[in-house]
Motif scaffolding. Structure first.
Motif, PDB file in Angstrom:
ATOM      1  N   TYR A 405      -0.104 -50.413 -66.560  1.00  0.00           N
ATOM      2  CA  TYR A 405       0.438 -49.062 -66.419  1.00  0.00           C
ATOM      3  C   TYR A 405      -0.018 -48.411 -65.116  1.00  0.00           C
ATOM      4  CZ  TYR A 405       2.746 -48.541 -70.937  1.00  0.00           C
ATOM      5  OH  TYR A 405       3.617 -48.659 -71.984  1.00  0.00           O
ATOM      6  N   LEU A 406      -1.290 -48.580 -64.775  1.00  0.00           N
ATOM      7  CA  LEU A 406      -1.788 -47.994 -63.535  1.00  0.00           C
ATOM      8  C   LEU A 406      -1.078 -48.581 -62.315  1.00  0.00           C
ATOM      9  CD1 LEU A 406      -5.605 -47.856 -64.373  1.00  0.00           C
ATOM     10  CD2 LEU A 406      -4.054 -45.915 -64.147  1.00  0.00           C
ATOM     11  N   SER A 407      -0.679 -49.849 -62.409  1.00  0.00           N
ATOM     12  CA  SER A 407      -0.042 -50.509 -61.267  1.00  0.00           C
ATOM     13  C   SER A 407       1.408 -50.095 -61.060  1.00  0.00           C
ATOM     14  CB  SER A 407      -0.119 -52.035 -61.425  1.00  0.00           C
ATOM     15  OG  SER A 407       0.726 -52.473 -62.468  1.00  0.00           O
ATOM     16  N   VAL A 408       2.045 -49.538 -62.101  1.00  0.00           N
ATOM     17  CA  VAL A 408       3.460 -49.153 -61.974  1.00  0.00           C
ATOM     18  C   VAL A 408       3.629 -47.642 -61.809  1.00  0.00           C
ATOM     19  CG1 VAL A 408       4.215 -51.140 -63.338  1.00  0.00           C
ATOM     20  CG2 VAL A 408       3.833 -48.936 -64.477  1.00  0.00           C
ATOM     21  N   ALA A 409       2.525 -46.940 -61.567  1.00  0.00           N
ATOM     22  CA  ALA A 409       2.583 -45.477 -61.482  1.00  0.00           C
ATOM     23  C   ALA A 409       3.539 -45.010 -60.390  1.00  0.00           C
ATOM     24  CB  ALA A 409       1.185 -44.914 -61.241  1.00  0.00           C
ATOM     25  N   LYS A 410       3.489 -45.627 -59.210  1.00  0.00           N
ATOM     26  CA  LYS A 410       4.339 -45.172 -58.103  1.00  0.00           C
ATOM     27  C   LYS A 410       5.815 -45.443 -58.394  1.00  0.00           C
ATOM     28  CE  LYS A 410       4.955 -45.247 -53.102  1.00  0.00           C
ATOM     29  NZ  LYS A 410       6.408 -45.328 -53.188  1.00  0.00           N
ATOM     30  N   ALA A 411       6.112 -46.604 -58.970  1.00  0.00           N
ATOM     31  CA  ALA A 411       7.502 -46.914 -59.297  1.00  0.00           C
ATOM     32  C   ALA A 411       8.061 -45.898 -60.289  1.00  0.00           C
ATOM     33  CB  ALA A 411       7.604 -48.324 -59.868  1.00  0.00           C
ATOM     34  N   ILE A 445      -0.522 -42.189 -67.779  1.00  0.00           N
ATOM     35  CA  ILE A 445      -1.122 -42.988 -66.710  1.00  0.00           C
ATOM     36  C   ILE A 445      -2.235 -42.206 -66.022  1.00  0.00           C
ATOM     37  CG2 ILE A 445      -0.661 -43.982 -64.430  1.00  0.00           C
ATOM     38  CD1 ILE A 445       2.122 -44.790 -65.513  1.00  0.00           C
ATOM     39  N   ARG A 446      -2.016 -40.911 -65.793  1.00  0.00           N
ATOM     40  CA  ARG A 446      -3.072 -40.081 -65.192  1.00  0.00           C
ATOM     41  C   ARG A 446      -4.279 -39.986 -66.108  1.00  0.00           C
ATOM     42  NH1 ARG A 446      -0.122 -34.699 -63.517  1.00  0.00           N
ATOM     43  NH2 ARG A 446      -2.255 -33.947 -63.688  1.00  0.00           N
ATOM     44  N   THR A 447      -4.041 -39.941 -67.420  1.00  0.00           N
ATOM     45  CA  THR A 447      -5.164 -39.894 -68.370  1.00  0.00           C
ATOM     46  C   THR A 447      -5.929 -41.204 -68.367  1.00  0.00           C
ATOM     47  OG1 THR A 447      -3.879 -38.360 -69.753  1.00  0.00           O
ATOM     48  CG2 THR A 447      -5.807 -39.399 -70.761  1.00  0.00           C
ATOM     49  N   LEU A 448      -5.214 -42.328 -68.267  1.00  0.00           N
ATOM     50  CA  LEU A 448      -5.885 -43.629 -68.169  1.00  0.00           C
ATOM     51  C   LEU A 448      -6.784 -43.677 -66.937  1.00  0.00           C
ATOM     52  CD1 LEU A 448      -3.001 -46.110 -69.110  1.00  0.00           C
ATOM     53  CD2 LEU A 448      -5.040 -45.570 -70.475  1.00  0.00           C
ATOM     54  N   ALA A 449      -6.302 -43.135 -65.825  1.00  0.00           N
ATOM     55  CA  ALA A 449      -7.111 -43.095 -64.611  1.00  0.00           C
ATOM     56  C   ALA A 449      -8.358 -42.242 -64.817  1.00  0.00           C
ATOM     57  CB  ALA A 449      -6.283 -42.551 -63.448  1.00  0.00           C
ATOM     58  N   ALA A 450      -8.224 -41.152 -65.579  1.00  0.00           N
ATOM     59  CA  ALA A 450      -9.385 -40.303 -65.870  1.00  0.00           C
ATOM     60  C   ALA A 450     -10.401 -41.052 -66.724  1.00  0.00           C
ATOM     61  CB  ALA A 450      -8.933 -39.023 -66.571  1.00  0.00           C
ATOM     62  N   TYR A 451      -9.931 -41.869 -67.661  1.00  0.00           N
ATOM     63  CA  TYR A 451     -10.849 -42.674 -68.465  1.00  0.00           C
ATOM     64  C   TYR A 451     -11.628 -43.649 -67.584  1.00  0.00           C
ATOM     65  CZ  TYR A 451      -8.621 -41.050 -72.805  1.00  0.00           C
ATOM     66  OH  TYR A 451      -8.162 -40.282 -73.852  1.00  0.00           O
ATOM     67  N   ARG A 452     -10.959 -44.230 -66.594  1.00  0.00           N
ATOM     68  CA  ARG A 452     -11.645 -45.135 -65.675  1.00  0.00           C
ATOM     69  C   ARG A 452     -12.740 -44.385 -64.915  1.00  0.00           C
ATOM     70  NH1 ARG A 452      -8.613 -49.974 -64.648  1.00  0.00           N
ATOM     71  NH2 ARG A 452      -7.689 -50.480 -66.679  1.00  0.00           N
ATOM     72  N   GLN A 453     -12.443 -43.173 -64.504  1.00  0.00           N
ATOM     73  CA  GLN A 453     -13.451 -42.369 -63.816  1.00  0.00           C
ATOM     74  C   GLN A 453     -14.609 -42.026 -64.741  1.00  0.00           C
ATOM     75  OE1 GLN A 453     -14.030 -41.120 -60.670  1.00  0.00           O
ATOM     76  NE2 GLN A 453     -12.438 -42.521 -59.987  1.00  0.00           N
ATOM     77  N   LEU A 476      -4.597 -44.814 -76.539  1.00  0.00           N
ATOM     78  CA  LEU A 476      -3.607 -44.228 -75.642  1.00  0.00           C
ATOM     79  C   LEU A 476      -2.577 -45.271 -75.214  1.00  0.00           C
ATOM     80  CD1 LEU A 476      -2.470 -41.950 -73.918  1.00  0.00           C
ATOM     81  CD2 LEU A 476      -4.198 -42.462 -72.182  1.00  0.00           C
ATOM     82  N   VAL A 477      -3.030 -46.485 -74.885  1.00  0.00           N
ATOM     83  CA  VAL A 477      -2.100 -47.538 -74.476  1.00  0.00           C
ATOM     84  C   VAL A 477      -1.143 -47.883 -75.614  1.00  0.00           C
ATOM     85  CG1 VAL A 477      -1.911 -49.966 -73.793  1.00  0.00           C
ATOM     86  CG2 VAL A 477      -3.599 -48.493 -72.689  1.00  0.00           C
ATOM     87  N   GLN A 478      -1.654 -47.922 -76.842  1.00  0.00           N
ATOM     88  CA  GLN A 478      -0.785 -48.200 -77.992  1.00  0.00           C
ATOM     89  C   GLN A 478       0.289 -47.119 -78.133  1.00  0.00           C
ATOM     90  OE1 GLN A 478      -3.326 -48.615 -81.406  1.00  0.00           O
ATOM     91  NE2 GLN A 478      -4.192 -50.580 -80.733  1.00  0.00           N
ATOM     92  N   ALA A 479      -0.125 -45.864 -77.968  1.00  0.00           N
ATOM     93  CA  ALA A 479       0.841 -44.767 -78.063  1.00  0.00           C
ATOM     94  C   ALA A 479       1.870 -44.837 -76.931  1.00  0.00           C
ATOM     95  CB  ALA A 479       0.100 -43.431 -78.010  1.00  0.00           C
ATOM     96  N   MET A 480       1.403 -45.194 -75.731  1.00  0.00           N
ATOM     97  CA  MET A 480       2.309 -45.320 -74.596  1.00  0.00           C
ATOM     98  C   MET A 480       3.289 -46.474 -74.792  1.00  0.00           C
ATOM     99  SD  MET A 480      -0.455 -44.580 -71.517  1.00  0.00           S
ATOM    100  CE  MET A 480       0.694 -44.840 -70.162  1.00  0.00           C
ATOM    101  N   GLU A 481       2.806 -47.574 -75.363  1.00  0.00           N
ATOM    102  CA  GLU A 481       3.676 -48.708 -75.619  1.00  0.00           C
ATOM    103  C   GLU A 481       4.763 -48.338 -76.627  1.00  0.00           C
ATOM    104  OE1 GLU A 481       3.492 -52.631 -74.528  1.00  0.00           O
ATOM    105  OE2 GLU A 481       3.705 -50.882 -73.234  1.00  0.00           O
ATOM    106  N   PHE A 482       4.377 -47.620 -77.657  1.00  0.00           N
ATOM    107  CA  PHE A 482       5.359 -47.183 -78.654  1.00  0.00           C
ATOM    108  C   PHE A 482       6.391 -46.267 -78.002  1.00  0.00           C
ATOM    109  CE2 PHE A 482       6.895 -44.110 -81.793  1.00  0.00           C
ATOM    110  CZ  PHE A 482       7.384 -44.964 -82.776  1.00  0.00           C
ATOM    111  N   SER A 483       5.910 -45.348 -77.166  1.00  0.00           N
ATOM    112  CA  SER A 483       6.807 -44.414 -76.493  1.00  0.00           C
ATOM    113  C   SER A 483       7.737 -45.163 -75.541  1.00  0.00           C
ATOM    114  CB  SER A 483       5.985 -43.370 -75.730  1.00  0.00           C
ATOM    115  OG  SER A 483       6.829 -42.454 -75.085  1.00  0.00           O
TER     116      SER A 483
END
Length: 495
Positions: A405-411, A445-453, A476-483
Motif C-alpha cells: 500500500y505504501l508503494s502505490v500511494a503516488k499512483a 496509507i497515511r495512517t500506515l506511514a504514521a505507524y511506521r514512524q 488496518l490493512v485487513q480493513a483496507m483490503e476489504f474496502s
C-alpha cells in the motif's frame, strides 16, 4: 489612464550581482542607471480604498513627486494587469480630486475619504533599470532592493519587475525565462502594496482547502479546460507558497501545507500529460521538485502523532514520551529549511515561469490543443486510463501488504487528481460513492506511514509497543483490503 502589464520575480539578494551581470550582457539592452524611490501608501482607518480594490501612493524620485492610484486588475498565472492613473504633484499628501471622477465607485463620498486619509506604510528602495528589446517588443526591467516599513516593523524588498512598454506580452515571459534558467527565482504574486498592508496587520490571512472538484462547464472546449486547470493550479501554487512563507503561520501546519503544495504541482503535471504538453524540460523540473518534497510523508506522520493521533497511544502511561520524541524529530526535520531549499532550487522558479509561458501561448493560440474528442469523451478517456493504472498496481486477485500500500500511494494520488479535474461533469451521487473508498484508502496509507514512524519513535523512547503496533497495522490493512475489494466491484461512474 495607463494599463500596466508586468511580471514580477522574487529572488535572494545573494544573487544580485549575478543578476545584474546577466541583464547587462543581454543583446539590445540599454542600462538606465539607478534611482532612489520613496513611496508613501495612503488609506483611511477603515481601509476604504482597499475595499474598493484600489491602491494610492505618492512616489518621490529625485525632486519629482507623482501620485498614483491603481484600480482593480487581475493576475493570471504570474502576469499582473492593472489600470493606473498618474498625476504630477508638488506635495507629499495626495489629492483625490486630481483623479478622474469616473474611476470612483457609484455613491462614493470622495471628500470624506480625502479627509480621513493617512500614510499607512512606506516602501523605500533603490531601483536599477534596463530597457531591453525582445524582437519588436520593449520591456523595462527594474531591479528593486529596499524595504517596506510600518513603524519599527520591516519587510525587505528584493524583486525583479518586467513591465511591457510596447509590443507583445509574450516578451515578458521570454526575458523571465532567460533569468529563471540562470538564477533561482519564484513568481511574485503579492505587490509591494499588498505586502505593506500585510505588514501593517491590515489583511486577512490566506486559507486553502483540500482540492475537491474543479468547476468545468460541459460545453467548454478542451482548450478552455486546459487553460482553467493550469490557471487554477498556478494560482493555488502561489497561494500555498505565500502561506508557507508567512511568518505568522503556525509551524505545525507546515507539513500539511507542503502536502497540498505537492498535490497542486502533481495536478499541474497530470494536466500537462493529459493534453500531451509534457516536455523533457518540464519532466525534469517536476521530478526535481518532487525530490525536494520527499520530506512530506515523514513530516505528516510526525505531525499526526503530535496533533491528531495522540489518542492512538494515550492508553500507554508513557504516551507523552512518544509525543516528545515525535516533536523533536519534526524539529530536526526542519520543514522551514526544507521549504527554503526548495524555493532556492533553480528548478522551482524555472518551472513556474515555464508554466506561465505555456499558459500564455495556449491562450494566444500559439500552442494548440490537438484533441478531436469533445469534453465528456475526453474526460471519460482520462479517467478510464487512470482507473486501468490503479487496477495494474492493485491487482484484483492479489493480497496487498502494508508495504504494498505504501508503494502505490503516488499512483492512487494521481488517479484521485484526475477525478478532481473532471469529476464535476458527472452526477454527484454515483461519483462520490465510487470515489469515497479510494479516498479512505489514501487516508489509510497515511495512517500506515504514521505507524511506521511510531515504531521508530518507540525504539528511541525505549518503549516496547511493537505488539500493539503490529496488531493495529494488521487490523488496518485487513480493513483496507476489504474496502479495496468492495470498491473494485463498483461500476465506474464515467462508463
Amino acid at each position: 489612464m495607463e494599463a500596466e502589464i508586468e511580471l514580477k520575480l522574487f529572488f535572494n539578494e545573494n544573487h544580485k550581482k549575478s543578476l545584474i551581470k546577466l541583464l547587462d550582457s543581454l543583446p539590445n539592452c540599454d542600462a538606465k542607471g539607478i534611482e532612489e524611490l520613496t513611496n508613501g501608501y495612503f488609506d483611511t482607518t477603515d481601509l476604504t480604498l482597499r475595499k474598493w480594490d484600489m491602491g494610492l501612493r505618492i512616489r518621490g524620485v529625485n525632486q519629482h513627486l507623482e501620485q498614483t492610484i491603481k484600480t482593480k486588475g487581475q493576475v493570471v498565472g504570474g502576469i499582473h494587469s492593472r489600470p493606473e492613473y498618474n498625476v504630477d504633484v508638488d506635495q507629499k499628501f495626495p489629492q483625490l480630486n486630481l483623479f478622474p471622477n469616473e474611476i470612483w465607485p457609484v455613491g462614493a463620498n470622495i471628500e470624506q475619504t480625502q479627509s480621513e486619509l493617512f500614510c499607512l506604510f512606506n516602501t523605500d528602495f533603490a531601483r536599477q533599470r534596463w530597457h531591453i528589446f525582445v524582437d519588436d517588443s520593449l520591456i523595462e526591467v527594474a531591479l528593486d532592493i529596499g524595504e517596506i516599513r510600518v513603524d519599527d516593523a520591516v519587510d525587505p524588498i528584493c524583486e525583479l519587475e518586467f513591465e511591457l512598454l510596447a509590443g507583445d506580452t509574450s516578451a515578458l515571459l521570454t526575458l523571465a525565462g532567460i533569468v529563471s534558467r540562470a538564477i533561482p527565482v519564484r513568481l511574485g504574486k503579492a505587490s509591494k502594496a499588498q505586502r505593506g498592508y500585510r505588514l501593517a496587520g491590515q489583511y486577512t490571512p490566506d486559507t486553502i482547502d483540500a482540492l475537491t472538484f474543479i468547476e468545468i462547464e460541459p460545453n467548454q472546449s478542451l482548450k478552455q479546460v486546459a487553460i482553467n486547470l493550469l490557471t487554477l493550479g498556478l494560482d493555488r501554487w502561489q497561494t500555498i507558497e505565500a502561506m508557507l512563507l508567512d511568518p505568522e503561520q503556525n509551524q505545525l501546519e507546515l507539513p500539511m501545507l507542503s502536502y497540498r503544495l505537492r498535490a497542486c504541482i502533481r495536478l499541474l503535471k497530470s494536466t500537462l500529460k493529459q493534453f500531451d504538453l509534457i516536455e523533457d524540460s518540464f519532466e525534469a523540473d517536476f521530478d526535481c521538485i518532487e525530490c525536494r518534497l520527499n520530506f512530506i510523508e515523514q513530516a505528516l506522520s510526525l505531525y499526526g502523532i503530535i496533533e491528531g493521533d495522540v489518542a492512538l497511544v494515550s492508553k500507554w502511561p508513557q504516551h507523552q514520551a512518544l509525543v516528545d520524541v515525535a516533536t523533536d524529530k519534526l524539529q530536526q526535520l526542519d520543514v522551514v529549511e526544507q521549504v527554503e531549499q526548495l524555493l532556492n532550487d533553480i528548478c522551482y522558479g524555472r518551472l513556474q515561469v515555464h508554466l506561465v509561458d505555456l499558459l500564455t501561448q495556449i491562450t494566444d493560440g500559439q500552442v494548440s490543443i490537438n484533441k478531436e474528442l469533445d469534453l465528456r469523451h475526453f474526460a471519460n478517456k482520462m479517467q478510464e486510463n487512470s482507473w486501468q493504472r490503479i487496477i495494474d498496481v492493485m491487482p484484483r486477485d492479489n493480497e496487498l501488504s502494508s508495504s504494498d500500500y505504501l508503494s502505490v500511494a503516488k499512483a492512487l494520488d494521481d488517479s484521485i487528481f484526475v477525478g478532481v479535474a473532471y469529476g464535476g461533469l458527472y452526477p454527484e451521487k454515483s461519483r462520490d460513492q465510487f470515489r469515497a473508498p479510494w479516498q479512505d484508502l489514501a487516508l489509510g496509507i497515511r495512517t500506515l506511514a504514521a505507524y511506521r514512524q511510531l515504531k521508530e519513535i518507540s525504539e528511541i523512547a525505549y518503549l516496547d509497543i511493537s505488539a500493539w503496533l503490529e496488531n493495529k497495522e494488521q487490523s488496518l490493512v485487513q480493513a483496507m483490503e476489504f474496502s479495496r475489494r468492495s470498491a473494485l466491484q463498483n461500476e465506474p461512474y464515467w462508463r
